[in-house]
Motif scaffolding. Structure first.
Motif, PDB file in Angstrom:
ATOM      1  N   CYS A   1     -43.816   2.478  14.979  1.00 34.67           N
ATOM      2  CA  CYS A   1     -42.883   3.365  14.955  1.00 34.67           C
ATOM      3  C   CYS A   1     -41.569   2.877  13.496  1.00 34.67           C
ATOM      4  O   CYS A   1     -40.688   1.854  13.233  1.00 34.67           O
ATOM      5  CB  CYS A   1     -42.220   3.642  15.728  1.00 34.67           C
ATOM      6  N   LYS A   2     -41.246   3.361  12.376  1.00 34.42           N
ATOM      7  CA  LYS A   2     -40.788   3.846  11.440  1.00 34.42           C
ATOM      8  C   LYS A   2     -39.763   4.193  11.903  1.00 34.42           C
ATOM      9  O   LYS A   2     -39.621   6.251  10.931  1.00 34.42           O
ATOM     10  CB  LYS A   2     -41.087   3.264   9.910  1.00 34.42           C
ATOM     11  N   ALA A   3     -38.297   4.193  10.850  1.00 35.62           N
ATOM     12  CA  ALA A   3     -37.026   5.365  11.003  1.00 35.62           C
ATOM     13  C   ALA A   3     -38.046   6.708  10.151  1.00 35.62           C
ATOM     14  O   ALA A   3     -38.163   5.562   8.585  1.00 35.62           O
ATOM     15  CB  ALA A   3     -36.018   5.032  10.331  1.00 35.62           C
ATOM     16  N   ILE A   4     -37.461   7.539   9.747  1.00 37.63           N
ATOM     17  CA  ILE A   4     -37.648   8.882   8.879  1.00 37.63           C
ATOM     18  C   ILE A   4     -36.693   8.957   7.342  1.00 37.63           C
ATOM     19  O   ILE A   4     -35.587   8.439   7.880  1.00 37.63           O
ATOM     20  CB  ILE A   4     -38.728  10.213  10.060  1.00 37.63           C
ATOM     21  N   SER A   5     -37.389   9.662   6.464  1.00 37.56           N
ATOM     22  CA  SER A   5     -36.260   9.291   5.869  1.00 37.56           C
ATOM     23  C   SER A   5     -36.263  11.370   4.887  1.00 37.56           C
ATOM     24  O   SER A   5     -37.171  11.635   4.795  1.00 37.56           O
ATOM     25  CB  SER A   5     -35.444   8.861   4.125  1.00 37.56           C
ATOM     26  N   CYS A   6     -35.288  11.883   3.673  1.00 41.29           N
ATOM     27  CA  CYS A   6     -35.587  13.373   3.941  1.00 41.29           C
ATOM     28  C   CYS A   6     -35.496  12.982   2.680  1.00 41.29           C
ATOM     29  O   CYS A   6     -34.733  12.340   2.290  1.00 41.29           O
ATOM     30  CB  CYS A   6     -33.940  14.298   4.210  1.00 41.29           C
ATOM     31  N   PRO A   7     -35.985  14.160   1.970  1.00 43.08           N
ATOM     32  CA  PRO A   7     -36.163  14.174  -0.003  1.00 43.08           C
ATOM     33  C   PRO A   7     -34.762  14.405  -0.286  1.00 43.08           C
ATOM     34  O   PRO A   7     -33.904  14.931   0.222  1.00 43.08           O
ATOM     35  CB  PRO A   7     -36.869  15.740  -0.071  1.00 43.08           C
ATOM     36  N   VAL A   8     -34.273  13.617  -1.375  1.00 43.99           N
ATOM     37  CA  VAL A   8     -32.974  13.762  -2.656  1.00 43.99           C
ATOM     38  C   VAL A   8     -33.044  15.130  -2.770  1.00 43.99           C
ATOM     39  O   VAL A   8     -33.483  15.446  -3.444  1.00 43.99           O
ATOM     40  CB  VAL A   8     -33.036  13.180  -3.975  1.00 43.99           C
TER      41      VAL A   8
END
Length: 771
Positions: free
Chosen positions: A391-398
């Motif tokens: 499990c890895k933290a998620i990111s959003c598009p720039v």
């Protein structure tokens, strides 16, 4: 009393019936002279053939009981009528008797019964005259048959049994052994026939009917055949071998319908309960005698990832049970799994925990995303598929600032990661479309839609009804500086400005335009017709349609409808209504026709009246009218010649007629003549008049007295005639009348039934021989 001898055909002289008849004529009373008729009935003769024969008493008339005793003494019984063919034969062959004939049917216990067979009269065999039986005065228990009656010849009438009539007898041709033992002998005209008992056929009912030959499959058959192989009443028994059971009847019998009492039975192998494949396994069976039947064998196996527990083969025994208990399949197991760090695990087990086909799904906590497989499965080898996940933290598009706008962001973790927020604004002259801010969610997406800066807009315009609109937009649909041009569809004209523009005040320049339909001239319905119009817009304007129709009896000449075009004109010429026509009529032969026409020759409502020439009468419609359906009312009339009463030749005379228009009709002429020794009294020629009457009454033939006068003159000398002239002029004429009266009295004594109009043929001959 003189009794004429009875002639007989070759082979019939000296028969018992003839001797009995000759010996009993004296017992018949004063009218005991009898004439026998058979097959083709002849008066005064007895014809004997191998068939049912008819006889009747020509001069003797009796009560019903006396008539039956007479028939049973000399023949078989009073006639028993079997069918309409027999009735027609009797009516055509027997002579007319005023009292008619007794037949062998009588009311017994309120039931009409044939006395010869003691069988009740069936509804289908009834042949009563109209209105009969009426049981007048409640004593009419016997039946007569009308022979050569002018109306209802051959029909029956109930009468009191004490009335005296001619006996109508029959003599049967059936013998006790005829058609036996498998049939009944039935009398018919000129012959007999055998009515076979059920199951037998042939001229003498000696052959049993044949059923299909039986050929059972798998069963042993034992049969008995009392009347021949597989014929009527044959019976067959069926038995099945050990290990098999019978399907169908155990015994079959050949029926009179030529069919067996049931379908041929079959032998089917004893069955065991149907086997099902074990869960997660297969079963493969062989069935030599049918599915799950005796001697069937079944082999069991398991699917991949399972192993067999129990016997691998079973077979169906003769007792209808399998040789053992069916096996089952057990799943193979894998090592126990654990959930990843910062994540969760959810497993499903089709069989045992962490065994073959068990699956485990993996997920992460909010703000994290799964790296690796989302699920793992226990394989048939006892190992898990795929590597363990993380499990890895998620990111959003720039994000980027919208065109004609600005963006201001804050980041709690990494740039544009979970919990990052961005605020948006627009330049002067534009408005923000979308959210004022957005946040990066745990799903790796931004909350809300991406905002835009959009130019200010005017209200949306619509094309006018029945028109079109063409717009150009610099900054977006119906926004600042947008322009719209207007036009109308064909058949309409524009009312208002041709274009409008969106201003900085969010309003449009000019008024709203409209499209108005172009109009046509007003139409009128044709004479004798109707007009039905529909108007999509205004009355008699573009697309208005008018349908034309004619009143009943008229047809439309021209277009059925017209439409107002875009040019302001109608699509077709104005139609007219014209009266429809019927086929031309003609006057009937020997008749006249008079017609009146309102709208033209033989058109709607035209009326034609018909009449006939003198001597003819109209059959059919007296007048006919041309209807709206192009046909005439009523039937086609015709003129038929008027009929006069049918003439008959006078007694001892002849009749000769000519018929130009049909037998005994208008203008038919008939001439009469008498036999030698008779003088015609009355008109010699009659003509049928237009009134339906003959020009005169029919003449009669009287006996000529001239031969008798000649006989007197032989014994009288010429000198005596001179002396006795006065006597001959008076006394001799009286003597002549006396002699004629004596002859008539003698004729009555020798033929007592002559006054009834039914003397026998030989009565006149007997009279002539005694004069």
């Amino acid at each position: 009393m003189a009794v004429r001898a009875h002639a007989s055909l070759p082979g019939t002289q000296g028969t018992a019936a003839g001797q009995r008849f000759a010996g009993r004529t004296g017992a018949l009373g004063s009218r005991g002279i009898c004439y026998l008729g058979i097959a083709a009935i002849t008066w005064g003769m007895v014809t004997q053939v191998e068939a049912w024969t008819y006889s009747y008493s020509d001069q003797g008339i009796y009560s019903w009981e006396q008539a039956r005793n007479y028939c049973r003494t000399f023949f078989t019984d009073l006639v028993a009528i079997q069918n309409k063919e027999e009735i027609g034969y009797l009516n055509a062959t027997l002579p007319f008797h005023k009292q008619y004939y007794w037949i062998g049917i009588r009311k017994q216990n309120s039931v009409w019964t044939w006395v010869g067979t003691n069988k009740a009269l069936t509804k289908e065999a009834e042949n009563w005259a109209k209105g009969e039986p009426n049981n007048r005065r409640s004593n009419q228990d016997c039946v007569e048959i009308y022979i050569k009656r002018q109306q209802e010849a051959g029909k029956w009438n109930d009468e009191p049994c004490n009335k005296r009539k001619t006996a109508l007898c029959y003599k049967a041709s059936c013998q006790a052994s005829t058609c036996r033992p498998h049939g009944e002998c039935v009398e018919v005209i000129k012959s007999y026939r055998c009515e076979c008992h059920p199951g037998f056929e042939g001229d003498e009912c000696g052959t049993a009917v044949q059923c299909p030959t039986l050929n059972p499959k798998g069963a042993r058959m034992t049969c008995s055949h009392p009347f021949g192989d597989f014929r009527y009443n044959s019976t067959c028994d069926f038995v099945c071998p050990e290990g098999f059971e019978r399907r169908g009847a155990g015994t079959l019998q050949c029926l009179a319908s030529r069919q067996w009492s049931a379908e041929t039975p079959t032998c089917a192998a004893v069955t065991c309960p149907e086997l099902a494949a074990p869960r997660s396994g297969q079963v493969n069976c062989s069935h030599p005698h049918g599915a799950s039947a005796f001697s069937s064998t079944c082999d069991f196996s398991c699917q991949e990832g399972f192993e067999v527990t129990g016997p691998e083969r079973l077979w169906c025994t003769a007792g209808g049970a399998w040789s053992g208990v069916p096996p089952h399949c057990k799943a193979i197991t894998c090592p126990v799994l654990r959930a990843p760090e910062h994540g969760e695990m959810n497993c499903s087990h089709l069989h045992e925990n962490f065994s073959f086909s068990s699956t485990c799904a993996f997920s992460c906590q909010q703000g994290f995303e799964l790296i690796g497989p989302e699920s793992r499965e226990c394989t048939a080898m006892g190992t898990w598929s795929e590597e363990p996940p993380q499990c890895k933290a998620i990111s959003c598009p720039v994000l980027r600032a919208p065109e004609h706008g600005e963006m201001n962001c804050s980041h709690l973790h990494e740039n544009f990661s979970f919990s990052s927020t961005c605020a948006f604004s627009c330049q002067q002259g534009f408005e923000l479309i979308g959210p004022e801010s957005s946040e990066c969610t745990a799903m790796g997406t931004w909350s809300g839609d991406t905002p835009q800066c959009k130019a200010l807009t005017c209200p949306v315009l619509r094309a006018p009804e029945h028109g079109e609109m063409n717009c150009s937009h610099l900054h977006g649909s119906f926004s600042f500086s947008s322009t719209c041009a207007f036009s109308c569809q064909p058949g309409f004209e524009l009312i208002g400005p041709e274009s409008r523009e969106c201003t900085a005040m969010r309003t449009w320049s000019g008024d709203t335009p409209q499209c108005k339909a172009i109009t046509c001239s007003v139409l009128r319905a044709p004479e004798h017709g109707e007009m039905n119009c529909s108007h999509l817009h205004e009355s008699f304007s573009f697309s208005s349609t008018c349908a034309f129709s004619c009143q009943r009896g008229f047809e439309l000449i021209g277009p059925e409808s017209s439409e107002c075009t875009a040019m302001g004109t109608w699509s077709g010429d104005t139609p007219q209504c014209k009266a429809i026509t019927c086929p031309m009529l003609r006057a009937p032969e020997h008749g006249k026709m008079n017609c009146s026409h309102l709208y033209g020759s033989f058109t709607f409502t035209s009326t034609c009246a018909f009449s006939c020439q003198p001597g003819f009468e109209l059959k059919g419609s007296q007048s006919r009218v041309c209807m709206a359906v192009r046909t005439w009312t009523g039937d086609t009339p015709r003129c038929r010649a008027i009929s006069c009463p049918v003439l008959e030749p006078p007694s001892r005379g002849r009749l000769n007629c000519s018929h130009p228009h049909g037998n005994f009709t208008y203008n038919s002429t008939c001439t009469f003549s008498c036999e030698d020794g008779f003088v015609q009294m009355g008109a010699g020629l009659l003509r049928c008049q237009a009134t339906g009457n003959w020009t005169s009454h029919s003449p009669v033939c009287k006996e000529d007295a001239a031969p008798f006068l000649k006989q007197i003159l032989v014994y009288t000398s010429s000198s005596a005639l001179v002396v006795a002239g006065v006597v001959l002029s008076g006394t001799l004429l009286a003597l002549l009348a006396k002699r004629l009266s004596d002859r008539e009295e003698k004729k009555k004594l020798l033929n007592p039934t002559s006054d009834l109009g039914s003397p026998g043929v030989f009565t006149n001959a007997a009279y002539d021989s005694n004069l």
